[in-house]
Design a protein around this motif. Sequence first.
Motif, PDB file in Angstrom:
ATOM      1  N   GLN A  62       0.976  -1.257  -0.084  1.00  0.00           N
ATOM      2  CA  GLN A  62       0.159  -0.066  -0.031  1.00  0.00           C
ATOM      3  C   GLN A  62       0.733   1.148   0.012  1.00  0.00           C
ATOM      4  OE1 GLN A  62      -3.518  -0.432   0.168  1.00  0.00           O
ATOM      5  NE2 GLN A  62      -3.284  -2.418  -0.098  1.00  0.00           N
ATOM      6  N   ASP A  63       0.526   2.332  -0.280  1.00  0.00           N
ATOM      7  CA  ASP A  63       0.974   3.749  -0.569  1.00  0.00           C
ATOM      8  C   ASP A  63       2.496   3.727  -0.754  1.00  0.00           C
ATOM      9  OD1 ASP A  63      -1.474   4.615   0.267  1.00  0.00           O
ATOM     10  OD2 ASP A  63      -0.841   4.067   2.549  1.00  0.00           O
ATOM     11  N   VAL A  64       2.740   3.032  -1.763  1.00  0.00           N
ATOM     12  CA  VAL A  64       4.198   2.971  -2.559  1.00  0.00           C
ATOM     13  C   VAL A  64       4.545   4.328  -3.072  1.00  0.00           C
ATOM     14  CG1 VAL A  64       5.774   1.603  -3.962  1.00  0.00           C
ATOM     15  CG2 VAL A  64       3.940   0.443  -2.834  1.00  0.00           C
ATOM     16  N   LEU A  65       5.610   4.715  -2.739  1.00  0.00           N
ATOM     17  CA  LEU A  65       6.163   6.096  -3.159  1.00  0.00           C
ATOM     18  C   LEU A  65       7.149   5.701  -4.318  1.00  0.00           C
ATOM     19  CD1 LEU A  65       7.301   7.691   0.120  1.00  0.00           C
ATOM     20  CD2 LEU A  65       5.518   8.314  -1.503  1.00  0.00           C
ATOM     21  N   HIS A  66       6.556   5.900  -5.566  1.00  0.00           N
ATOM     22  CA  HIS A  66       7.193   5.614  -6.812  1.00  0.00           C
ATOM     23  C   HIS A  66       8.137   6.812  -7.295  1.00  0.00           C
ATOM     24  CE1 HIS A  66       5.304   1.691  -8.433  1.00  0.00           C
ATOM     25  NE2 HIS A  66       4.446   2.125  -7.427  1.00  0.00           N
ATOM     26  N   MET A  67       9.320   6.863  -6.861  1.00  0.00           N
ATOM     27  CA  MET A  67      10.096   8.175  -7.067  1.00  0.00           C
ATOM     28  C   MET A  67      10.484   8.189  -8.579  1.00  0.00           C
ATOM     29  SD  MET A  67      13.749   6.832  -5.286  1.00  0.00           S
ATOM     30  CE  MET A  67      14.671   8.241  -5.628  1.00  0.00           C
ATOM     31  N   HIS A  68      10.502   7.211  -9.264  1.00  0.00           N
ATOM     32  CA  HIS A  68      10.753   7.275 -10.783  1.00  0.00           C
ATOM     33  C   HIS A  68       9.389   7.207 -11.423  1.00  0.00           C
ATOM     34  CE1 HIS A  68      15.296   6.028 -10.100  1.00  0.00           C
ATOM     35  NE2 HIS A  68      14.861   7.278  -9.792  1.00  0.00           N
ATOM     36  N   GLY A  69       8.430   7.468 -10.991  1.00  0.00           N
ATOM     37  CA  GLY A  69       7.117   7.556 -11.701  1.00  0.00           C
ATOM     38  C   GLY A  69       6.710   6.014 -11.903  1.00  0.00           C
ATOM     39  N   THR A  70       5.582   5.664 -12.994  1.00  0.00           N
ATOM     40  CA  THR A  70       5.189   4.417 -13.341  1.00  0.00           C
ATOM     41  C   THR A  70       4.792   4.375 -14.893  1.00  0.00           C
ATOM     42  OG1 THR A  70       2.720   5.176 -12.890  1.00  0.00           O
ATOM     43  CG2 THR A  70       3.731   4.349 -10.931  1.00  0.00           C
TER      44      THR A  70
ATOM     45  N   GLY B 296      -4.964  19.775 -24.182  1.00  0.00           N
ATOM     46  CA  GLY B 296      -5.352  19.204 -25.537  1.00  0.00           C
ATOM     47  C   GLY B 296      -4.099  19.144 -26.298  1.00  0.00           C
ATOM     48  N   ALA B 297      -2.678  19.458 -25.839  1.00  0.00           N
ATOM     49  CA  ALA B 297      -1.539  19.848 -26.763  1.00  0.00           C
ATOM     50  C   ALA B 297      -0.932  18.258 -26.727  1.00  0.00           C
ATOM     51  CB  ALA B 297      -0.683  20.562 -25.850  1.00  0.00           C
ATOM     52  N   GLY B 298      -0.195  18.025 -27.777  1.00  0.00           N
ATOM     53  CA  GLY B 298       0.066  16.547 -28.182  1.00  0.00           C
ATOM     54  C   GLY B 298       1.522  16.565 -27.630  1.00  0.00           C
ATOM     55  N   GLY B 299       1.846  16.760 -26.267  1.00  0.00           N
ATOM     56  CA  GLY B 299       3.179  16.397 -25.668  1.00  0.00           C
ATOM     57  C   GLY B 299       2.929  15.190 -24.762  1.00  0.00           C
ATOM     58  N   GLY B 300       2.163  14.265 -24.824  1.00  0.00           N
ATOM     59  CA  GLY B 300       1.883  13.158 -24.014  1.00  0.00           C
ATOM     60  C   GLY B 300       3.255  12.430 -23.827  1.00  0.00           C
ATOM     61  N   ARG B 301       3.539  11.916 -22.746  1.00  0.00           N
ATOM     62  CA  ARG B 301       4.854  11.100 -22.732  1.00  0.00           C
ATOM     63  C   ARG B 301       4.706  10.216 -21.568  1.00  0.00           C
ATOM     64  NH1 ARG B 301       9.490  14.223 -19.283  1.00  0.00           N
ATOM     65  NH2 ARG B 301       9.370  12.126 -18.248  1.00  0.00           N
ATOM     66  N   PRO B 302       5.376   9.194 -21.333  1.00  0.00           N
ATOM     67  CA  PRO B 302       5.573   8.240 -20.231  1.00  0.00           C
ATOM     68  C   PRO B 302       5.607   9.145 -18.848  1.00  0.00           C
ATOM     69  CG  PRO B 302       6.913   7.386 -21.966  1.00  0.00           C
ATOM     70  CD  PRO B 302       6.432   8.585 -22.306  1.00  0.00           C
ATOM     71  N   ASP B 303       5.114   8.861 -17.794  1.00  0.00           N
ATOM     72  CA  ASP B 303       5.202   9.574 -16.748  1.00  0.00           C
ATOM     73  C   ASP B 303       6.407   8.845 -15.761  1.00  0.00           C
ATOM     74  OD1 ASP B 303       5.108  11.321 -14.357  1.00  0.00           O
ATOM     75  OD2 ASP B 303       3.078  10.275 -13.764  1.00  0.00           O
ATOM     76  N   VAL B 304       7.360   8.935 -16.368  1.00  0.00           N
ATOM     77  CA  VAL B 304       8.719   8.267 -15.859  1.00  0.00           C
ATOM     78  C   VAL B 304       9.485   9.225 -15.417  1.00  0.00           C
ATOM     79  CG1 VAL B 304       8.109   6.053 -16.506  1.00  0.00           C
ATOM     80  CG2 VAL B 304       9.468   7.250 -17.869  1.00  0.00           C
ATOM     81  N   VAL B 305      10.540   9.017 -14.666  1.00  0.00           N
ATOM     82  CA  VAL B 305      11.633  10.201 -14.284  1.00  0.00           C
ATOM     83  C   VAL B 305      12.724   9.722 -15.082  1.00  0.00           C
ATOM     84  CG1 VAL B 305      13.219  11.236 -12.738  1.00  0.00           C
ATOM     85  CG2 VAL B 305      10.538  10.749 -12.113  1.00  0.00           C
TER      86      VAL B 305
END
Length: 230
Positions: free
Chosen positions: A100-108, A137-146
């Motif tokens: 539970q409540d894991v701190l993902h310091m590098h994103g997921t 609405g911008a086309g800048g979607g990227r993976p949410d990883v650090v």
Amino acid sequence: MEKIVILTGAGISAESGLGTFRDEGGLWSQHRIEDVATPDGFARNPQLVQEFYNARRQQAATAKPNPAHVALARLQAEWPGEVILVTQNVDALHEKGGAQDVLHMHGTLAGALCAGCGHRWTAPDTMRVGELCPACGAGGGRPDVVWFGEIPYFMDQIYAHLGAADLFAAIGTSGNVYPAAGFVQEAAMAGAHTIELNLDPSEVVSNFAETRFGPASKTVPAWVDELLRR
């Protein structure tokens, strides 16, 4: 009751089939880090980066937690004090194992991030070049990883936890990447007992008061059993 802070790295997920930076023949061995894990790499070749993380996302989605993940979830559930779980991993195997409540310091891998406005949302199975942000609405979607050169998430929380820890454990980490490699020193300065559980000694192994070496699926459950028998 004692407060336990645990840092996990790629080594804890290796036995679930998810490769580390050093593995031969894995996804990472096929690309330079500069090309797939930096903001500049994404700017140069977003197609390559999206395809790389799509493959990682699909691989992680089918991976199953191993006994090390399950043992840490059990420790969280049964330890009378606080157990803080911090991970450098972008998979969801800790959560799949019951943590539970894991701190993902590098994103997921499961997250998407707008490079323009900073909005976050759940990533589709396949992200494409020009992925549209649902907020702006911008086309800048990227993976949410650090990526390398970016600031990890939750750092204020993590340092606060390290400063209050009675026991700090690093599991499956190489000790090559900062700031995580310096966590042991932060915890030790606060008076915590420190232990490294790893397949092989890390680059910062000399900073730990105690070490145990072997596969995480063996060493971690045994360590958790010892703690819960206290």
